[in-house]
Scaffold this motif. Sequence first.
Motif, PDB file in Angstrom:
ATOM      1  N   GLU A 144       1.526  -1.251  -0.249  1.00 52.91           N
ATOM      2  CA  GLU A 144      -0.101  -0.532   0.613  1.00 52.91           C
ATOM      3  C   GLU A 144       0.889   0.961  -0.231  1.00 52.91           C
ATOM      4  O   GLU A 144       0.960   1.865  -0.344  1.00 52.91           O
ATOM      5  N   ALA A 242      -7.625   3.168   0.579  1.00 54.04           N
ATOM      6  CA  ALA A 242      -8.448   2.616   2.314  1.00 54.04           C
ATOM      7  C   ALA A 242     -10.241   2.257   1.452  1.00 54.04           C
ATOM      8  O   ALA A 242     -10.038   1.163   1.798  1.00 54.04           O
ATOM      9  N   GLU A 243     -10.562   2.520   0.371  1.00 57.08           N
ATOM     10  CA  GLU A 243     -11.883   2.566   0.347  1.00 57.08           C
ATOM     11  C   GLU A 243     -11.919   0.783  -0.293  1.00 57.08           C
ATOM     12  O   GLU A 243     -12.917   0.579  -0.708  1.00 57.08           O
ATOM     13  N   GLN A 245      -9.316  -0.816   0.091  1.00 55.00           N
ATOM     14  CA  GLN A 245      -9.386  -2.132   0.940  1.00 55.00           C
ATOM     15  C   GLN A 245     -10.363  -2.496   2.348  1.00 55.00           C
ATOM     16  O   GLN A 245     -10.792  -3.024   2.348  1.00 55.00           O
ATOM     17  N   LYS A 246     -11.689  -1.410   1.924  1.00 55.78           N
ATOM     18  CA  LYS A 246     -13.355  -2.132   2.488  1.00 55.78           C
ATOM     19  C   LYS A 246     -13.862  -2.118   1.849  1.00 55.78           C
ATOM     20  O   LYS A 246     -15.136  -2.407   2.175  1.00 55.78           O
ATOM     21  N   HIS A 252     -17.772   1.314   8.770  1.00 56.91           N
ATOM     22  CA  HIS A 252     -16.309   0.655   9.716  1.00 56.91           C
ATOM     23  C   HIS A 252     -16.546  -0.277  10.584  1.00 56.91           C
ATOM     24  O   HIS A 252     -16.929   0.140  12.095  1.00 56.91           O
ATOM     25  N   PHE A 274     -10.909  -8.153  10.600  1.00 57.05           N
ATOM     26  CA  PHE A 274     -11.577  -6.751  10.352  1.00 57.05           C
ATOM     27  C   PHE A 274     -11.627  -5.121  11.042  1.00 57.05           C
ATOM     28  O   PHE A 274     -11.557  -5.490  12.559  1.00 57.05           O
ATOM     29  N   ARG A 278     -12.059  -2.540   7.755  1.00 53.87           N
ATOM     30  CA  ARG A 278     -10.455  -3.002   6.869  1.00 53.87           C
ATOM     31  C   ARG A 278     -10.313  -4.568   7.043  1.00 53.87           C
ATOM     32  O   ARG A 278      -9.402  -4.456   8.081  1.00 53.87           O
TER      33      ARG A 278
END
Length: 609
Positions: A144, A242-243, A245-246, A252, A274, A278
């Motif tokens: 990343e 980040a998005e 990975q989500k 959240h 998680f 993530r």
Amino acid sequence: MDRMERLREKARNLTDMPGVYLMKDNTGEVIYVGKAKVLKNRVSSYFRNNSSHNEKVRKMVSNVEDFDFIVTNSEFEALVLECSLIKQYNPKYNILLKDDKGYHYIKVSDDIFPRITAEKQKVGSGIFVGPYTSSFAVRQAVDEANRVFMLPTCNRKFNGRKLRNSRPCLNYYIKQCMGACTGKISRDDYNDLIKQAMDYIKGGSTQSVEQLTRQMEEAADRLDFEKAMELRNRIKAIQKVAESQKIILDEHKNLDVIAMAQNGLVVCFVILKFREGRLVDKVDYTIKEVYDPIEVRSDFLARYYSTTQDIPKVVEIDEQGLDTALLSEYLTKLAGHKVTLFAPQRGEGKRLIQMAMNNAAEQLSYKVKRTGREVAALDELTRLLGLSRTPEYIEAYDISNLGDSGIVGGMVVFENGTPKKSAYKKFAIKSTDTRDDYASMREMLSRRLSRYKEEQETGEGFGRLPDLILLDGGKGHVAAVGEVIDSFGLEIPYFGMVKDDRHRTRAIARQGGEIAISTFKSAFSLVTRIQDEVHRYTISYQRKVHKKTTFELELTKIKGIGEKKALALFRHFKTKTAFRQADVDEIAKVGKITTEKAKEIQQFMNNIS
């Protein structure tokens, strides 16, 4: 008084209260710690005559010289105390959590233009961050950071000037590398990026975005719009990563997803962690000599969370049947906040459990040297049928006939999910000359289990009992075979394989009903393969028997040739072609007939098609 009688007597005098028991060997060392809702019943069960313990428990009991116990006020207190004592004594026969992992590090090299890499050991010079126990987390963090800050990942060495006779690689043109090889970035600017990348790794995306946002605003205040735009693009890159990975979670969420795969006596647990929606880590543990899936799940959960401070508010598991209320209460006490433990049955939770199960199957496949597909199929079949252990050795049976003649049976063997053709067996049914599948199946199983009684010391062929018996048929076949297995005093799980009108696998038959199987893809595929294979093998044998019977009947049409002579001739020559090519004297010798009769047989064979 011998050892076992002494232990039985001591156990009979225990209380009916909950508590913890400590098994000790002849040196006084604690070799096993367990909890009980009723101490007397649980401890007494270890020392009963003819107890059906598994091999691991039998081995443990054989080493028990004495035991101690501690009475508690509730089963929950017993669970807490059990975990505490296991950590204190680390007993030989309790679950040992070893994840087969070494330590991992993030390295910043000491080059003029440093690189950020994931390393298994502290090798060479540079700055090492760690150690980390998870290679997954280290690789993900490094990948990343290099992507977000467009750091080079090639093997080139940079000096701040454009490299001669070298063009930038593809990563530069698709904007995944800043292109240090072009000489367009200074050493100071590059090192500043390295620092930002390491801050991102250590602090996470939220902290990095806040810090870069402040720098962007300061650059805008200085009217350094080029720098501000550069920082803005970097912020967008972090947010994009980040998005991406989500995508698994819609919110959240902080949760652990735990699944188990089993193959024989070996199990693998996988924990997917998680955090903030993530997937940040994957941890796996392999445990050997396991027999009871429910018991080992309960022990694992209690033991694992007693060794970590990172306990989320939600823990999803892959199996019902556990005392989730008791375990939730225990985890809540450990965490200092409410922890919900449950097995999701649909939606996103079910999808995450499947993801963890797939990972566990793949991880276990490396340990047992099977494919992940085979491990997953056997594990799913174990769950579906409610078996206490993975069926490594499966025997399947089928009956085939043409009317009332040529009734035969076939047995095929699947070991670790694949056919073991050397163990296949054929049965010529003798107890009935009419079309009675139930009687034929009873005869086949009776003969097979009788051979087990004769050969069990060998542990091979008929001397090995199957972990599971599957029958080509429905509830009637299951009932018929159940009577036989019970009569031998054996405990072998047995089920029927039910077909639909198109001769395709539809369900699993059991005593009292059927189990739908079509939605369990891995198990369905395995059972279908087994059913197709046993049908193919049995039909093939039946056709050979029918062909042989027809041939023999043709020979008996000759005057003076009875069934015994026809059978002797068939066994020797086997085919019509062999008969036609045979010498007359050879036919006479094999059939114990005159030369004239042998000529007659040869002429007869030449005249039939």
